[in-house]
Design a protein around this motif. Structure first.
Motif, PDB file in Angstrom:
ATOM      1  N   HIS A   1       0.927  -1.270  -0.092  1.00 16.07           N
ATOM      2  CA  HIS A   1      -0.032   0.096   0.018  1.00 16.07           C
ATOM      3  C   HIS A   1       0.658   1.256   0.162  1.00 16.07           C
ATOM      4  CE1 HIS A   1      -3.464  -2.515   1.700  1.00 16.07           C
ATOM      5  NE2 HIS A   1      -3.405  -2.505   0.485  1.00 16.07           N
ATOM      6  N   GLU A   2       1.924   1.420   0.716  1.00 15.34           N
ATOM      7  CA  GLU A   2       2.518   2.514   0.843  1.00 15.34           C
ATOM      8  C   GLU A   2       3.365   2.906  -0.327  1.00 15.34           C
ATOM      9  OE1 GLU A   2       2.492   4.837   3.168  1.00 15.34           O
ATOM     10  OE2 GLU A   2       0.908   3.805   4.235  1.00 15.34           O
ATOM     11  N   GLY A   3       3.980   1.738  -1.182  1.00 17.30           N
ATOM     12  CA  GLY A   3       4.426   1.792  -2.229  1.00 17.30           C
ATOM     13  C   GLY A   3       3.721   2.384  -3.352  1.00 17.30           C
TER      14      GLY A   3
ATOM     15  N   ALA B   1      -5.290  11.457  -0.538  1.00 17.53           N
ATOM     16  CA  ALA B   1      -5.646  10.889   0.891  1.00 17.53           C
ATOM     17  C   ALA B   1      -6.935  10.105   0.959  1.00 17.53           C
ATOM     18  CB  ALA B   1      -6.165  12.406   1.752  1.00 17.53           C
ATOM     19  N   TRP B   2      -7.871  10.396  -0.255  1.00 10.98           N
ATOM     20  CA  TRP B   2      -9.142   9.394  -0.220  1.00 10.98           C
ATOM     21  C   TRP B   2      -8.544   8.005  -0.627  1.00 10.98           C
ATOM     22  CZ3 TRP B   2     -10.962   6.376  -4.243  1.00 10.98           C
ATOM     23  CH2 TRP B   2     -12.282   5.934  -3.968  1.00 10.98           C
ATOM     24  N   LEU B   3      -7.544   8.021  -1.491  1.00 10.34           N
ATOM     25  CA  LEU B   3      -7.103   6.574  -1.903  1.00 10.34           C
ATOM     26  C   LEU B   3      -6.297   5.959  -0.548  1.00 10.34           C
ATOM     27  CD1 LEU B   3      -5.746   7.104  -5.531  1.00 10.34           C
ATOM     28  CD2 LEU B   3      -7.545   5.703  -4.808  1.00 10.34           C
ATOM     29  N   ARG B   4      -5.761   6.706   0.044  1.00 10.30           N
ATOM     30  CA  ARG B   4      -5.067   5.991   1.576  1.00 10.30           C
ATOM     31  C   ARG B   4      -6.058   5.479   2.215  1.00 10.30           C
ATOM     32  NH1 ARG B   4      -0.489   6.625   3.801  1.00 10.30           N
ATOM     33  NH2 ARG B   4       0.384   8.225   2.347  1.00 10.30           N
ATOM     34  N   ASP B   5      -7.041   6.415   2.374  1.00  6.96           N
ATOM     35  CA  ASP B   5      -8.326   5.742   3.282  1.00  6.96           C
ATOM     36  C   ASP B   5      -8.969   4.435   2.815  1.00  6.96           C
ATOM     37  OD1 ASP B   5      -8.168   7.893   5.180  1.00  6.96           O
ATOM     38  OD2 ASP B   5      -9.648   9.021   4.410  1.00  6.96           O
ATOM     39  N   TYR B   6      -9.254   4.630   1.367  1.00  2.51           N
ATOM     40  CA  TYR B   6      -9.692   3.390   0.768  1.00  2.51           C
ATOM     41  C   TYR B   6      -8.697   2.114   0.854  1.00  2.51           C
ATOM     42  CZ  TYR B   6     -10.936   0.397  -3.435  1.00  2.51           C
ATOM     43  OH  TYR B   6     -11.250  -0.525  -4.183  1.00  2.51           O
ATOM     44  N   LEU B   7      -7.219   2.254   0.876  1.00  4.41           N
ATOM     45  CA  LEU B   7      -6.741   1.066   1.087  1.00  4.41           C
ATOM     46  C   LEU B   7      -6.173   0.666   2.462  1.00  4.41           C
ATOM     47  CD1 LEU B   7      -3.990   2.293  -1.767  1.00  4.41           C
ATOM     48  CD2 LEU B   7      -5.531   0.129  -1.819  1.00  4.41           C
TER      49      LEU B   7
ATOM     50  N   ILE C   1     -12.131 -11.372  12.187  1.00  2.00           N
ATOM     51  CA  ILE C   1     -11.699 -10.363  11.462  1.00  2.00           C
ATOM     52  C   ILE C   1     -10.308  -9.993  11.577  1.00  2.00           C
ATOM     53  CG2 ILE C   1     -12.240  -7.752  11.133  1.00  2.00           C
ATOM     54  CD1 ILE C   1     -14.881  -8.078  12.373  1.00  2.00           C
ATOM     55  N   VAL C   2      -9.657  -9.821  10.049  1.00  2.72           N
ATOM     56  CA  VAL C   2      -8.215  -9.610   9.968  1.00  2.72           C
ATOM     57  C   VAL C   2      -8.056  -8.331   9.038  1.00  2.72           C
ATOM     58  CG1 VAL C   2      -7.536 -11.956  10.207  1.00  2.72           C
ATOM     59  CG2 VAL C   2      -8.086 -10.958   7.897  1.00  2.72           C
ATOM     60  N   SER C   3      -7.062  -7.692   9.562  1.00  2.40           N
ATOM     61  CA  SER C   3      -6.578  -6.464   8.770  1.00  2.40           C
ATOM     62  C   SER C   3      -5.713  -7.025   7.538  1.00  2.40           C
ATOM     63  CB  SER C   3      -5.499  -5.725   9.636  1.00  2.40           C
ATOM     64  OG  SER C   3      -6.214  -5.197  10.853  1.00  2.40           O
ATOM     65  N   ILE C   4      -6.111  -6.002   6.546  1.00  5.20           N
ATOM     66  CA  ILE C   4      -5.663  -6.394   5.270  1.00  5.20           C
ATOM     67  C   ILE C   4      -4.562  -5.309   5.155  1.00  5.20           C
ATOM     68  CG2 ILE C   4      -6.142  -6.037   2.723  1.00  5.20           C
ATOM     69  CD1 ILE C   4      -7.640  -8.308   4.228  1.00  5.20           C
ATOM     70  N   THR C   5      -3.260  -5.644   5.111  1.00  2.00           N
ATOM     71  CA  THR C   5      -2.196  -4.808   4.955  1.00  2.00           C
ATOM     72  C   THR C   5      -1.397  -4.428   3.354  1.00  2.00           C
ATOM     73  OG1 THR C   5      -0.473  -6.539   5.448  1.00  2.00           O
ATOM     74  CG2 THR C   5      -1.610  -5.240   7.256  1.00  2.00           C
ATOM     75  N   THR C   6      -1.886  -5.636   2.577  1.00  2.00           N
ATOM     76  CA  THR C   6      -1.508  -5.755   1.060  1.00  2.00           C
ATOM     77  C   THR C   6      -2.665  -5.897   0.351  1.00  2.00           C
ATOM     78  OG1 THR C   6      -0.707  -7.977   1.428  1.00  2.00           O
ATOM     79  CG2 THR C   6       0.942  -6.366   1.832  1.00  2.00           C
ATOM     80  N   GLY C   7      -2.272  -5.656  -0.905  1.00  2.00           N
ATOM     81  CA  GLY C   7      -3.428  -6.019  -2.061  1.00  2.00           C
ATOM     82  C   GLY C   7      -4.418  -5.149  -2.212  1.00  2.00           C
ATOM     83  N   VAL C   8      -5.320  -5.308  -3.140  1.00  2.00           N
ATOM     84  CA  VAL C   8      -6.473  -4.440  -3.579  1.00  2.00           C
ATOM     85  C   VAL C   8      -7.667  -5.371  -3.556  1.00  2.00           C
ATOM     86  CG1 VAL C   8      -5.103  -2.629  -4.714  1.00  2.00           C
ATOM     87  CG2 VAL C   8      -5.979  -4.844  -5.944  1.00  2.00           C
ATOM     88  N   SER C   9      -8.722  -4.797  -3.332  1.00  2.00           N
ATOM     89  CA  SER C   9     -10.207  -5.685  -3.089  1.00  2.00           C
ATOM     90  C   SER C   9     -10.246  -6.219  -4.530  1.00  2.00           C
ATOM     91  CB  SER C   9     -11.157  -4.511  -2.849  1.00  2.00           C
ATOM     92  OG  SER C   9     -10.936  -4.077  -1.637  1.00  2.00           O
ATOM     93  N   GLN C  10     -10.652  -7.485  -4.491  1.00  2.00           N
ATOM     94  CA  GLN C  10     -11.052  -8.117  -5.575  1.00  2.00           C
ATOM     95  C   GLN C  10     -12.407  -7.768  -5.930  1.00  2.00           C
ATOM     96  OE1 GLN C  10      -8.909 -10.513  -7.578  1.00  2.00           O
ATOM     97  NE2 GLN C  10      -7.494  -9.134  -6.151  1.00  2.00           N
TER      98      GLN C  10
END
Length: 143
Positions: free
Chosen positions: A15-17, A33-39, A55-64
């Motif tokens: 995400h940060e990359g 900023a909106w994309l940061r909130d989205y990711l 429930i787990v946090s998603i730290t990588t990837g994008v929503s399928q």
């Protein structure tokens, strides 16, 4: 003769990359900023029949399935082509290098140098290529 090497990129996306690359491409601060909130701070769980996972946090990837995901993924990998001398084609998470071969040793040297550059890029941007979905093909002219 034509040589082709094709592989599938595992769809993990740092995400940060991605946010860094979006910033470098000139994305407006408000959209960034909106994309940061989205990711970031995204959570998920799986529900199957009567069973529910934690429930787990998603730290990588994008929503399928999101309309943004393929575009964000392409922004993330678009610079993989930097300093590659073989023709390279990207389609979603498929990457193909190919080269027409007049001098086999020169072709091998070129492909290997490009693969080393791609491996270095992948290390810098936490991307993995799926070796089980990698193929190499040789095409020979007929006649």
């Amino acid at each position: 003769m034509k040589f082709e090497l094709s592989s599938v990129i595992c769809r993990k996306l740092w995400h940060e990359g991605l946010l860094f690359k979006l910033c470098q491409s000139g994305i407006d601060d408000r959209l960034l900023a909106w994309l940061r909130d989205y990711l970031c701070d995204t959570k998920q769980r799986v529900v199957l029949s009567d069973a529910t996972s934690d429930i787990v946090s998603i730290t990588t990837g994008v929503s399928q399935g999101s309309i943004l995901s393929p575009r964000l993924f392409l922004v993330y990998i678009n610079d993989i082509e930097t300093d590659i001398h073989s023709p390279i084609r990207l389609f979603a998470d498929d990457t193909t290098l190919y080269i027409e071969v007049d001098d086999p040793q020169r072709a091998v040297d070129c492909i290997n140098a490009d693969l080393a550059k791609i491996q270095s890029w992948a290390k810098s941007w936490p991307v993995t290529f799926n070796p089980w979905k990698t193929e190499s093909l040789l095409f020979f002219p007929q006649g």
